[in-house]
Write an enzyme that holds these catalytic residues in place. Sequence first.
Site: not given
Length: 210
Positions: A40, A69, A128
Amino acid sequence: MDLSTTLRERRLMAIVRGTHAEAALETIRVLAAEGIGLIEVSLTSEQALDVIARARDELGPDAALGAGTVVSAQDARRAHAAGAGFVVTPGFGDGVRQARDLGLPMIVGALTPTEVIAAQSAGADAVKLFPAAAMGGPEYLRALRAPFPDVPFVPVGGVDADSGRRYLEYGAPAVGVGSPLIGDAADGGDPGALRARIKAFLSATAQAPR
């Protein structure tokens, strides 16, 4: 990509966040070469979209390379255009809705049971668990799995090699690891030290039963 399967197979998602674009790209190269096949790139990184696009060109279309993000709808659209194969969000918002509309697999951030339900309702491929360490680490995951036994949680935040192994033992399909793994490599630090950390994390995660 089948993100759920990739999480179970890879078990370790490296989170690259850096202040130097070339160093971040080199970090991705080292991660891939050393056997970490799930990466990521945080959009808070320097020239993150360019890093994702260049990494995609180098690693090929099948690499499990995503954008992290992702908050806004624009974030999701730009990540998709840059070649991200999945998105990771810190919580629920417009970025989740846009990623869903684009057909991008999603790891949606949540911490509380209410947020877990919202993430699942939005079509998250995985949740997450963030910031996992703030709520007690592996024991919090263990408690959450009682009411949510079928939710694929990916703990992120303060995950070191030992806690990463314990999260996997408690049923997480994978863990997400940023600075404890990446260190200062994405800021121009020593790639040799990065390789040593990679080996330590891969060794620890390999010890957890599947």
